[in-house]
Design a protein around this motif. Structure first.
Motif, PDB file in Angstrom:
ATOM      1  N   PRO A  76      24.110  57.194 -60.070  1.00 37.24           N
ATOM      2  CA  PRO A  76      23.200  56.408 -59.224  1.00 37.24           C
ATOM      3  C   PRO A  76      22.131  57.298 -58.589  1.00 37.24           C
ATOM      4  CG  PRO A  76      25.497  55.857 -58.777  1.00 37.24           C
ATOM      5  CD  PRO A  76      25.511  57.092 -59.626  1.00 37.24           C
ATOM      6  N   LEU A  77      20.895  56.795 -58.561  1.00 38.41           N
ATOM      7  CA  LEU A  77      19.775  57.533 -57.991  1.00 38.41           C
ATOM      8  C   LEU A  77      19.288  56.936 -56.675  1.00 38.41           C
ATOM      9  CD1 LEU A  77      17.627  58.155 -61.200  1.00 38.41           C
ATOM     10  CD2 LEU A  77      19.271  59.712 -60.119  1.00 38.41           C
ATOM     11  N   ALA A  78      19.134  55.613 -56.639  1.00 40.64           N
ATOM     12  CA  ALA A  78      18.583  54.965 -55.442  1.00 40.64           C
ATOM     13  C   ALA A  78      19.002  53.499 -55.424  1.00 40.64           C
ATOM     14  CB  ALA A  78      17.066  55.083 -55.418  1.00 40.64           C
ATOM     15  N   GLU A  79      18.961  52.913 -54.228  1.00 40.75           N
ATOM     16  CA  GLU A  79      19.257  51.497 -54.067  1.00 40.75           C
ATOM     17  C   GLU A  79      18.428  50.945 -52.916  1.00 40.75           C
ATOM     18  OE1 GLU A  79      23.402  51.165 -53.199  1.00 40.75           O
ATOM     19  OE2 GLU A  79      23.177  51.827 -51.118  1.00 40.75           O
ATOM     20  N   ALA A  80      18.310  49.624 -52.862  1.00 33.93           N
ATOM     21  CA  ALA A  80      17.559  48.969 -51.790  1.00 33.93           C
ATOM     22  C   ALA A  80      18.163  47.593 -51.547  1.00 33.93           C
ATOM     23  CB  ALA A  80      16.087  48.847 -52.151  1.00 33.93           C
ATOM     24  N   ALA A  81      17.869  47.044 -50.373  1.00 32.56           N
ATOM     25  CA  ALA A  81      18.306  45.675 -50.090  1.00 32.56           C
ATOM     26  C   ALA A  81      17.419  44.680 -50.820  1.00 32.56           C
ATOM     27  CB  ALA A  81      18.278  45.409 -48.589  1.00 32.56           C
ATOM     28  N   ALA A 117      10.371  66.739 -40.574  1.00 39.10           N
ATOM     29  CA  ALA A 117      11.681  67.209 -41.039  1.00 39.10           C
ATOM     30  C   ALA A 117      12.184  66.364 -42.207  1.00 39.10           C
ATOM     31  CB  ALA A 117      12.674  67.158 -39.879  1.00 39.10           C
ATOM     32  N   LEU A 118      11.965  65.050 -42.147  1.00 38.34           N
ATOM     33  CA  LEU A 118      12.403  64.167 -43.234  1.00 38.34           C
ATOM     34  C   LEU A 118      11.605  64.420 -44.501  1.00 38.34           C
ATOM     35  CD1 LEU A 118      12.879  60.822 -41.257  1.00 38.34           C
ATOM     36  CD2 LEU A 118      14.675  62.271 -42.221  1.00 38.34           C
ATOM     37  N   VAL A 119      10.292  64.647 -44.362  1.00 38.17           N
ATOM     38  CA  VAL A 119       9.463  64.963 -45.524  1.00 38.17           C
ATOM     39  C   VAL A 119       9.918  66.274 -46.159  1.00 38.17           C
ATOM     40  CG1 VAL A 119       7.140  65.599 -46.275  1.00 38.17           C
ATOM     41  CG2 VAL A 119       7.466  63.666 -44.723  1.00 38.17           C
ATOM     42  N   ALA A 120      10.228  67.256 -45.344  1.00 41.52           N
ATOM     43  CA  ALA A 120      10.689  68.547 -45.856  1.00 41.52           C
ATOM     44  C   ALA A 120      12.011  68.406 -46.602  1.00 41.52           C
ATOM     45  CB  ALA A 120      10.830  69.539 -44.707  1.00 41.52           C
ATOM     46  N   ARG A 174      17.268  53.671 -50.007  1.00 42.24           N
ATOM     47  CA  ARG A 174      17.821  55.002 -49.769  1.00 42.24           C
ATOM     48  C   ARG A 174      18.133  55.696 -51.077  1.00 42.24           C
ATOM     49  NH1 ARG A 174      23.588  55.754 -49.269  1.00 42.24           N
ATOM     50  NH2 ARG A 174      24.743  53.916 -49.963  1.00 42.24           N
ATOM     51  N   SER A 175      17.991  56.996 -51.038  1.00 41.75           N
ATOM     52  CA  SER A 175      18.319  57.814 -52.195  1.00 41.75           C
ATOM     53  C   SER A 175      19.822  58.066 -52.211  1.00 41.75           C
ATOM     54  CB  SER A 175      17.563  59.133 -52.141  1.00 41.75           C
ATOM     55  OG  SER A 175      18.040  60.010 -53.153  1.00 41.75           O
ATOM     56  N   LEU A 176      20.399  58.043 -53.412  1.00 43.57           N
ATOM     57  CA  LEU A 176      21.834  58.304 -53.572  1.00 43.57           C
ATOM     58  C   LEU A 176      22.087  59.714 -54.098  1.00 43.57           C
ATOM     59  CD1 LEU A 176      22.889  54.868 -55.113  1.00 43.57           C
ATOM     60  CD2 LEU A 176      22.965  55.588 -52.724  1.00 43.57           C
ATOM     61  N   ALA A 177      21.010  60.499 -54.230  1.00 44.28           N
ATOM     62  CA  ALA A 177      21.178  61.881 -54.674  1.00 44.28           C
ATOM     63  C   ALA A 177      21.809  62.710 -53.560  1.00 44.28           C
ATOM     64  CB  ALA A 177      19.819  62.466 -55.062  1.00 44.28           C
ATOM     65  N   PRO A 178      22.807  63.532 -53.860  1.00 39.00           N
ATOM     66  CA  PRO A 178      23.499  64.313 -52.813  1.00 39.00           C
ATOM     67  C   PRO A 178      22.559  65.185 -51.993  1.00 39.00           C
ATOM     68  CG  PRO A 178      24.700  64.414 -54.891  1.00 39.00           C
ATOM     69  CD  PRO A 178      23.397  63.748 -55.189  1.00 39.00           C
ATOM     70  N   GLN A 179      21.511  65.749 -52.628  1.00 39.01           N
ATOM     71  CA  GLN A 179      20.620  66.648 -51.900  1.00 39.01           C
ATOM     72  C   GLN A 179      19.736  65.906 -50.895  1.00 39.01           C
ATOM     73  OE1 GLN A 179      20.659  66.017 -55.122  1.00 39.01           O
ATOM     74  NE2 GLN A 179      18.632  66.019 -56.057  1.00 39.01           N
ATOM     75  N   LEU A 180      19.714  64.563 -50.975  1.00 33.99           N
ATOM     76  CA  LEU A 180      18.906  63.776 -50.036  1.00 33.99           C
ATOM     77  C   LEU A 180      19.785  62.934 -49.113  1.00 33.99           C
ATOM     78  CD1 LEU A 180      16.063  62.562 -52.432  1.00 33.99           C
ATOM     79  CD2 LEU A 180      16.048  64.514 -50.870  1.00 33.99           C
ATOM     80  N   SER A 181      21.018  63.341 -48.963  1.00 32.18           N
ATOM     81  CA  SER A 181      21.948  62.563 -48.147  1.00 32.18           C
ATOM     82  C   SER A 181      21.543  62.510 -46.675  1.00 32.18           C
ATOM     83  CB  SER A 181      23.365  63.141 -48.274  1.00 32.18           C
ATOM     84  OG  SER A 181      23.382  64.499 -47.845  1.00 32.18           O
ATOM     85  N   GLU A 182      20.738  63.478 -46.224  1.00 33.54           N
ATOM     86  CA  GLU A 182      20.325  63.496 -44.825  1.00 33.54           C
ATOM     87  C   GLU A 182      19.153  62.548 -44.539  1.00 33.54           C
ATOM     88  OE1 GLU A 182      19.467  67.443 -43.621  1.00 33.54           O
ATOM     89  OE2 GLU A 182      21.462  68.238 -44.093  1.00 33.54           O
ATOM     90  N   VAL A 183      18.507  62.045 -45.583  1.00 33.99           N
ATOM     91  CA  VAL A 183      17.373  61.140 -45.393  1.00 33.99           C
ATOM     92  C   VAL A 183      17.911  59.726 -45.190  1.00 33.99           C
ATOM     93  CG1 VAL A 183      15.260  60.212 -46.401  1.00 33.99           C
ATOM     94  CG2 VAL A 183      15.916  62.593 -46.832  1.00 33.99           C
ATOM     95  N   PRO A 184      17.638  59.082 -44.047  1.00 34.90           N
ATOM     96  CA  PRO A 184      18.191  57.758 -43.766  1.00 34.90           C
ATOM     97  C   PRO A 184      17.486  56.673 -44.584  1.00 34.90           C
ATOM     98  CG  PRO A 184      16.714  58.409 -42.002  1.00 34.90           C
ATOM     99  CD  PRO A 184      16.820  59.592 -42.917  1.00 34.90           C
ATOM    100  N   PRO A 185      18.079  55.484 -44.674  1.00 34.58           N
ATOM    101  CA  PRO A 185      17.412  54.369 -45.357  1.00 34.58           C
ATOM    102  C   PRO A 185      16.054  54.086 -44.722  1.00 34.58           C
ATOM    103  CG  PRO A 185      19.702  53.835 -44.898  1.00 34.58           C
ATOM    104  CD  PRO A 185      19.417  55.101 -44.161  1.00 34.58           C
TER     105      PRO A 185
END
Length: 339
Positions: A166-171, A283-286, A194-205
């Protein structure tokens, strides 16, 4: 006492006329429906044959026309598109399209998941959803407006050895196109993406939206855009960006302004950027795009000393000239040309 002679007879003849008219209307409706059904079947077959002659095979499994007597629709148990010349193959679930007999210029379609897109240069991409529904309205110049709504989409890579990734999902995701005089209005939105990639787990929906007008582009709905790249379509165009926004819940940003694109694909324009909590956005963009960390931090810093405050958000003007972005006299970076 004299009695009326002919009252019941007149009533009976009236009923007969009514029945005759109903029968004629029903026969006319049936004849019209079967004629239109035959025309639809013939045109679909012609489209499939024309595509095949250009090297693209389209298959509509168990194709059938349905909806008698008040609707006219096409149904396929599955849809397959195979374009070897472009290295693309796509398959999906059942397709259903329908138009009301009394409003034949508006067509509604539903497509069942999954949709699997296989290209020569990337692993197969799989899209699943709960509901995918599209509508299109036609008028004298062709397609007048179109809309697409996808409920609960999930995008994933299919990997034979590791099942799905899985890469991404949305409502929900929506897209709307509308012809307005000679211009084209475009509106896109996604909710709780939201992204489902582990490296982007800190980025909120996030909830995102785009609302813009491209001047002189109404003919894109008539097929003018087919086969052209974004750079080719936008070269020499002007437009108005009413809103490009992204909301993370605890921080948000919005961009608006007038723009133009040169024949070389370089963007120019004057924009206004409004940001709630610039440091959080930077910070989110980074986290999402490390290559953009430096310009994001530069913009956050510029907002802190050169921006003004409106409704709890920091606002700053951005000017773009031939791809070069600046906030006043502070250079922020360069936007590559559209290709």
């Amino acid at each position: 006492m004299a009695t009326s002679s002919g009252g019941p007879g007149k009533a009976g003849r009236a009923y007969l006329w009514i029945i005759a008219i109903v029968v004629l209307l029903a026969a006319g409706l049936s004849g019209a429906w079967y004629y239109l059904a035959n025309q639809l079947d013939t045109r679909v077959a012609r489209v499939i044959e024309d595509a095949r002659s250009r090297g693209t095979a389209i298959d509509c499994a168990n194709q059938a026309v349905f909806g008698y007597p008040f609707r006219l629709g096409l149904r396929c148990d599955a849809v397959t598109l195979d374009a070897p010349r472009d290295g693309v193959r796509a398959t999906s679930g059942a397709l259903r399209t329908a138009a009301q007999i009394y409003q034949p210029n508006r067509v509604v379609a539903e497509l069942d998941a999954p949709l699997i897109v296989d290209t020569a240069d990337a692993p197969p991409l799989e899209l699943r959803w709960q509901l995918a529904q599209a509508s299109a309205s036609f008028w004298t110049e062709g397609l007048d407006r179109a809309a697409l709504t996808i409920e609960a989409p999930v995008v994933a890579l299919t990997q034979p050895a590791a099942d799905r990734l899985p890469l991404a999902e949305a409502a929900q995701v929506e897209a709307h196109l509308r012809r307005r005089a000679g211009d084209l209005d475009v509106a896109l939105s996604s909710r709780d993406t939201r992204s489902l990639a582990p490296q982007l787990s800190e980025v909120p929906p996030a909830t995102a939206g785009l609302d813009l007008t491209i001047r002189g582009a109404a003919d894109w709905l008539g097929g003018r855009a087919a086969g052209a790249t974004l750079g080719e379509l936008m070269a020499g165009r002007e437009g108005a960006l009413r809103m490009l926004s992204i909301d993370f819940g605890d921080a948000e940003m919005a961009l608006s302004g007038e723009f133009s694109v040169g024949v070389d694909g370089l963007l120019s324009g004057d924009f206004e950027l409004a940001v709630q909590d610039p440091a959080r956005i930077a910070a989110l963009v980074a986290a999402a795009a490390p290559d953009l960390a430096s310009p994001a931090q530069t913009i956050a810093t510029a907002l802190s000393f050169a921006g003004r405050t409106e409704n709890g958000r920091s606002v700053i003007g951005l000017n773009v000239r031939n791809g070069n972005v600046a906030a006043g006299v502070v250079p922020l970076g360069r936007i590559p040309p559209l290709r």
